[in-house]
Design a protein around this motif. Sequence first.
Motif, PDB file in Angstrom:
ATOM      1  N   PRO A  42      -0.897   9.086   7.114  1.00  0.00           N
ATOM      2  CA  PRO A  42      -1.474   7.735   7.091  1.00  0.00           C
ATOM      3  C   PRO A  42      -0.481   6.665   6.628  1.00  0.00           C
ATOM      4  N   GLU A  43       0.396   7.035   5.690  1.00  0.00           N
ATOM      5  CA  GLU A  43       1.382   6.081   5.172  1.00  0.00           C
ATOM      6  C   GLU A  43       2.322   5.634   6.288  1.00  0.00           C
ATOM      7  N   SER A  45       1.779   6.030   9.650  1.00  0.00           N
ATOM      8  CA  SER A  45       1.125   5.450  10.824  1.00  0.00           C
ATOM      9  C   SER A  45       0.733   3.989  10.590  1.00  0.00           C
ATOM     10  N   ARG A  46       0.678   3.566   9.315  1.00  0.00           N
ATOM     11  CA  ARG A  46       0.423   2.149   9.020  1.00  0.00           C
ATOM     12  C   ARG A  46       1.621   1.294   9.386  1.00  0.00           C
ATOM     13  N   LEU A  47       2.808   1.871   9.316  1.00  0.00           N
ATOM     14  CA  LEU A  47       4.037   1.121   9.562  1.00  0.00           C
ATOM     15  C   LEU A  47       4.428   1.226  11.033  1.00  0.00           C
ATOM     16  N   SER A  48       4.820   0.110  11.601  1.00  0.00           N
ATOM     17  CA  SER A  48       5.353   0.161  12.956  1.00  0.00           C
ATOM     18  C   SER A  48       6.874   0.235  12.820  1.00  0.00           C
TER      19      SER A  48
END
Length: 149
Positions: A42-43, A45-48
């Motif tokens: 999740p950490e 996948s939040r960042l592009s």
Amino acid sequence: MGAMASNRFNSASGPSQRQLRVGELIRRTLSDVLMRGDLHDPELSRLSITVGEVRCSPDLKVATAFIMPLGGHGVDEALSGLRRHRKELRHLVSREMTLKYAPELRFEIDQTFDQMDETRRLFSDETVRRDIAAPEDDSPENEAPGDRD
């Protein structure tokens, strides 16, 4: 003779065509893997995350990916996340590529993004803008027709 001769000439002049080709292939594959969110983190996948460049060692055993999260935020999170999932990413990338050996993946921050921001900052700087916009006073087109006698 073919391969040996070309290697001898390439060693002094930077990366070989093969290094560049494999690096670009890994860059695209890694970008796809990150974009699709194949890693269940999740950490991350939040960042592009943008993969700006991938450089391969001459033996293609090590690939260093230069990355930058969108907007330059969460740099440390991105690096630690990618490093934490290094083995899984290596597996995901190699699964999509037809390389004999999956290279070990290393991650570094892409400094060229900082340089681009610095360049933009310079261009927005008032004195630099004035210099760029200033007309060229000493160019021949600005002379009146009768000046050249």
